[in-house]
Design an enzyme around this catalytic site. Sequence first.
Site, short mmCIF file in Angstrom:
data_model
loop_
_atom_site.label_atom_id
_atom_site.label_comp_id
_atom_site.label_asym_id
_atom_site.label_seq_id
_atom_site.Cartn_x
_atom_site.Cartn_y
_atom_site.Cartn_z
CB ALA A 1 -0.89 -1.16 5.00
CG ASP B 1 -5.26 5.42 -4.74
OD1 ASP B 1 -5.23 4.72 -5.77
OD2 ASP B 1 -5.90 5.10 -3.72
CG HIS C 1 -2.49 -7.03 12.28
ND1 HIS C 1 -2.11 -7.81 11.21
CD2 HIS C 1 -3.47 -6.23 11.80
CE1 HIS C 1 -2.82 -7.49 10.15
NE2 HIS C 1 -3.66 -6.53 10.49
CB ILE C 2 -3.61 -3.80 18.04
CG1 ILE C 2 -4.78 -3.85 19.02
CG2 ILE C 2 -2.74 -2.56 18.26
CD1 ILE C 2 -5.39 -5.20 19.17
CB ALA C 3 -3.79 -0.08 13.47
N GLY C 4 -6.60 -1.51 13.81
CA GLY C 4 -8.02 -1.49 13.49
C GLY C 4 -8.91 -2.13 14.53
CD GLU D 1 0.75 -9.55 11.37
OE1 GLU D 1 -0.43 -9.92 11.57
OE2 GLU D 1 1.04 -8.44 10.89
CG ASP E 1 -0.87 -2.50 14.00
OD1 ASP E 1 -0.75 -2.82 15.20
OD2 ASP E 1 -1.88 -2.75 13.33
CB ILE F 1 -8.31 3.30 6.17
CG1 ILE F 1 -9.25 2.14 6.52
CG2 ILE F 1 -7.38 3.59 7.34
CD1 ILE F 1 -8.55 0.81 6.75
#
Length: 313
Positions: free
Chosen positions: A235, A171, A286-289, A265, A260, A152
Amino acid sequence: MRKVVISEFMDEAAIADELADFDTLYDPGLVDRPAALAAALAGADALIVRNRTQVRGALLDAARELKVVGRLGVGLDNIDVAACRDRGIAVYPATGANDGAVAEYVVATALLLLRGAYGATPRVAAGTWPRTALMGREIGGKRLGLLGFGAIARETARRAAALGMTVAAHDPFLAPGDPAWTPPSGPVARRDLDALIAGSDVLSLHVPLTDATSGLIGADALARMPPGAVLINAARGGIVDAAAVAASLRAGHLGGAALDVFDREPLDAEAGAVFTDVPNLILTPHIAGVTRESNVRVSAVTARAVRRHLTER
């Protein structure tokens, strides 16, 4: 006939196309009715969930015949993967199916928060003309920091580079010589965590919630970000101290934030009170994806994986 239980929403065409040969119970409200979900799982061979169904403990105990869990997304923190492995239950995330949707969310919210002009409709319609107050910033030339550089984040980097951003990432699990650091869209600078935080005009989070990442972005980390920087978290909620973000925005240190995901939740009114009247803040559920297109892809990938597992074993 094999039994499949689906406890959260998914594309119904994927159910019809891939799961028609099974005894399929599709009830997206089951996630909020634990007793009914546990009862439905008696004798079930497969369970399909998003991120809210907690596949662990009592739920797994109720599903003694379970053979496979399909995850409509990529994060697995709501699934006790070790317990599933011990029982021989396969777990299939929808890897790659919503990467583009999340990447677009990150770039779009960065544009929105940097420019700062798009909440002016009521004032303009009322006859005011707040041009100088709404003089925002361009995204071109800004420094994007990606905390985590998986699939992503790489899609986000590609889109950001096309808009003229310089991109860096942290990373520790990606080797320095990995070709991901030199994509066709331009090289991505490899940074340690402190340097990434201190050198990002926009910081976007792309790591799972683990013991190491829980609370990673708190008051101290926010204070090390450049004045006016933007934070985007699509994330997991526990990575960020939400109250510290609200305090930093109120104090004028952070220039904007988009959250997000949250510790709890759905976010209830009590937990959400910390965000009351906070400036330049975007909260989404929680809608980004999740877009219409990604929902089709994620649902098809997940349903196909479950069908294949049940028919080939």
